[in-house]
Design an enzyme around this catalytic site. Structure first.
Site, PDB file in Angstrom:
ATOM      1  N   TRP A  33     -43.385  55.482 -54.174  1.00  0.00           N
ATOM      2  CA  TRP A  33     -44.214  56.648 -54.460  1.00  0.00           C
ATOM      3  C   TRP A  33     -44.560  56.653 -55.951  1.00  0.00           C
ATOM      4  O   TRP A  33     -43.839  56.066 -56.771  1.00  0.00           O
ATOM      5  CB  TRP A  33     -43.499  57.937 -54.066  1.00  0.00           C
ATOM      6  CG  TRP A  33     -42.205  58.211 -54.803  1.00  0.00           C
ATOM      7  CD1 TRP A  33     -40.943  57.883 -54.388  1.00  0.00           C
ATOM      8  CD2 TRP A  33     -42.049  58.868 -56.077  1.00  0.00           C
ATOM      9  NE1 TRP A  33     -40.010  58.281 -55.317  1.00  0.00           N
ATOM     10  CE2 TRP A  33     -40.663  58.898 -56.375  1.00  0.00           C
ATOM     11  CE3 TRP A  33     -42.934  59.424 -57.004  1.00  0.00           C
ATOM     12  CZ2 TRP A  33     -40.144  59.468 -57.532  1.00  0.00           C
ATOM     13  CZ3 TRP A  33     -42.428  59.990 -58.171  1.00  0.00           C
ATOM     14  CH2 TRP A  33     -41.057  60.014 -58.421  1.00  0.00           C
ATOM     15  N   GLU A  76     -34.686  62.907 -68.303  1.00  0.00           N
ATOM     16  CA  GLU A  76     -35.360  61.794 -67.635  1.00  0.00           C
ATOM     17  C   GLU A  76     -36.290  61.059 -68.609  1.00  0.00           C
ATOM     18  O   GLU A  76     -36.455  59.836 -68.530  1.00  0.00           O
ATOM     19  CB  GLU A  76     -36.166  62.296 -66.433  1.00  0.00           C
ATOM     20  CG  GLU A  76     -35.346  62.868 -65.290  1.00  0.00           C
ATOM     21  CD  GLU A  76     -34.678  61.799 -64.445  1.00  0.00           C
ATOM     22  OE1 GLU A  76     -34.831  60.606 -64.752  1.00  0.00           O
ATOM     23  OE2 GLU A  76     -33.992  62.165 -63.463  1.00  0.00           O
ATOM     24  N   GLU A 111     -37.002  54.571 -62.448  1.00  0.00           N
ATOM     25  CA  GLU A 111     -36.599  55.810 -63.108  1.00  0.00           C
ATOM     26  C   GLU A 111     -37.730  56.418 -63.934  1.00  0.00           C
ATOM     27  O   GLU A 111     -37.828  57.634 -64.066  1.00  0.00           O
ATOM     28  CB  GLU A 111     -35.391  55.536 -64.012  1.00  0.00           C
ATOM     29  CG  GLU A 111     -34.087  55.310 -63.277  1.00  0.00           C
ATOM     30  CD  GLU A 111     -33.438  56.617 -62.838  1.00  0.00           C
ATOM     31  OE1 GLU A 111     -33.771  57.666 -63.421  1.00  0.00           O
ATOM     32  OE2 GLU A 111     -32.604  56.585 -61.921  1.00  0.00           O
ATOM     33  N   HIS A 114     -39.778  59.414 -62.700  1.00  0.00           N
ATOM     34  CA  HIS A 114     -39.195  60.757 -62.608  1.00  0.00           C
ATOM     35  C   HIS A 114     -39.671  61.648 -63.752  1.00  0.00           C
ATOM     36  O   HIS A 114     -40.133  62.776 -63.528  1.00  0.00           O
ATOM     37  CB  HIS A 114     -37.666  60.665 -62.625  1.00  0.00           C
ATOM     38  CG  HIS A 114     -37.106  59.847 -61.511  1.00  0.00           C
ATOM     39  ND1 HIS A 114     -35.788  59.452 -61.470  1.00  0.00           N
ATOM     40  CD2 HIS A 114     -37.684  59.330 -60.396  1.00  0.00           C
ATOM     41  CE1 HIS A 114     -35.572  58.743 -60.377  1.00  0.00           C
ATOM     42  NE2 HIS A 114     -36.717  58.648 -59.717  1.00  0.00           N
ATOM     43  N   ASP A 196     -34.017  58.954 -54.972  1.00  0.00           N
ATOM     44  CA  ASP A 196     -33.978  57.774 -55.839  1.00  0.00           C
ATOM     45  C   ASP A 196     -32.633  57.676 -56.536  1.00  0.00           C
ATOM     46  O   ASP A 196     -32.015  56.601 -56.616  1.00  0.00           O
ATOM     47  CB  ASP A 196     -35.077  57.864 -56.903  1.00  0.00           C
ATOM     48  CG  ASP A 196     -36.409  57.322 -56.428  1.00  0.00           C
ATOM     49  OD1 ASP A 196     -36.521  56.942 -55.254  1.00  0.00           O
ATOM     50  OD2 ASP A 196     -37.360  57.290 -57.247  1.00  0.00           O
ATOM     51  N   GLU A 197     -32.166  58.799 -57.078  1.00  0.00           N
ATOM     52  CA  GLU A 197     -30.901  58.806 -57.819  1.00  0.00           C
ATOM     53  C   GLU A 197     -29.739  58.416 -56.909  1.00  0.00           C
ATOM     54  O   GLU A 197     -28.827  57.691 -57.323  1.00  0.00           O
ATOM     55  CB  GLU A 197     -30.655  60.186 -58.430  1.00  0.00           C
ATOM     56  CG  GLU A 197     -31.758  60.718 -59.330  1.00  0.00           C
ATOM     57  CD  GLU A 197     -31.903  59.969 -60.644  1.00  0.00           C
ATOM     58  OE1 GLU A 197     -31.284  58.897 -60.806  1.00  0.00           O
ATOM     59  OE2 GLU A 197     -32.627  60.467 -61.526  1.00  0.00           O
TER      60      GLU A 197
END
Length: 325
Positions: A33, A76, A111, A114, A196-197
């Protein structure tokens, strides 16, 4: 053989399986995504109406909860710090390139989405003083951080396992509270990031499991050392304009506790989950120091539970510059 050489040998052994691990725990760029998938389309005639809806829902959000969302976004966005730190870990060769450097870059790429997504959402929310938030983000990157791991891969993977689980909890809680308040879009955003995390946490936890198989005593002592020193959050050096390094952290931590996004009990729960997942009580082949480290880890959750019962979270007495008006 010296400890550093043993660690390097272990890293090289695991690194040979990195293509398999990347395929298991990371997604390809084409199938992943992207931030724009969950944000209003500026080319759409209904864009303005979509933004107005975001702003109305954000105005109604609890102050502490919204503050934590902003702080999570800043955390993030400090990704350059995390990548540069991981690239310095023993066994990661960013100059010549190896499986580990390939992992770090691919993990960073996932990452990075995010912070991009959350930043754009907060910009559209109309409730954030974006310049103040940007100042905090720049400070957090320039100030760096000291998580107590040095270049030791064993300690680093304990930290990343714990930290990825913690960020999963934080994003998942914001998603849950947002959904209850009727903000389905923010709930979807935070829940997607949380997934995701969780996937990344599973990867770092597997790295540790493989190290336990190859070097159990040293891995156990590394786990013990990290828990004795406590797992510090990446945002521990948070500050706003005009502040000293770390001056904002306590206020942010209190907001997270009050909003129940991330609490002392969550810290204990994550520790318990790692002890269980890594089967600490069943590890074989430990030397005397490894056995003592195991004893400490097995008794630590109960000790922390007793301490947590004495913690009193203060009422809100601080106004964040991040929040507009």
């Amino acid at each position: 053989m010296e400890l550093n050489n043993i660690r390097l040998e272990v890293m090289q052994t695991i690194g040979k399986s990195m293509d398999e691990l990347i395929g298991k725990y990371l997604k390809s760029v084409e199938e992943n995504w992207q931030p724009t998938d969950m944000l209003p389309d500026a080319t759409n005639p209904e864009f303005i109406d979509d933004v107005k809806e975001i702003q109305e829902l954000c105005r109604e959000m609890d102050y502490d909860l919204f503050t934590v969302l902003v702080g999570d976004t800043i955390t993030e966005e400090a990704l350059p710090t995390y990548e540069s730190w991981l690239m310095s870990v023993q066994g990661v060769d960013q100059v010549n390139g190896n499986g580990w450097s390939k992992w770090v870059r691919a993990w960073t790429a996932e990452e990075n989405r995010h912070g991009d997504l959350l930043n754009k959402y907060l910009y559209l929310s109309g409730r954030v003083n974006m310049r103040e938030m940007e100042v905090s983000s720049q400070y957090l990157i320039s100030d760096g951080f000291d998580i107590g791991t040095g270049m030791d891969p064993y300690k680093n993977f304990v930290y990343t396992s714990f930290q990825e689980l913690a960020t999963n909890v934080s994003h998942r809680r914001v998603a849950s509270f947002s959904r209850k308040a009727g903000n389905k879009q923010l709930a979807k955003i935070c829940n997607t990031i949380a997934k995701d995390e969780a996937r990344h946490a599973s990867a770092y936890m597997e790295f540790v499991r493989r190290i336990f198989e190859l070097d159990p005593s040293e891995m156990m002592m590394a786990f013990e050392a990290m828990m004795r020193n406590k797992i510090v959050m990446p945002a521990m050096f948070l500050r706003e304009s005009g502040q000293q390094i770390g001056e904002l952290w306590e206020h942010f931590s209190d907001a997270a506790q009050r909003s129940m996004v991330y609490t002392t009990q969550d810290y204990i729960t994550i520790l318990k989950s790692l002890v269980t997942d890594w089967k600490i009580n069943d590890i074989k082949g430990l030397n005397d120091k490894g056995e003592r480290a195991r004893d400490y880890l097995m008794n630590l959750p109960d000790r922390l539970e007793r301490i947590s019962q004495r913690i009193v979270v203060p009422k809100r007495d601080y106004t964040f510059k991040w929040i507009a008006n």
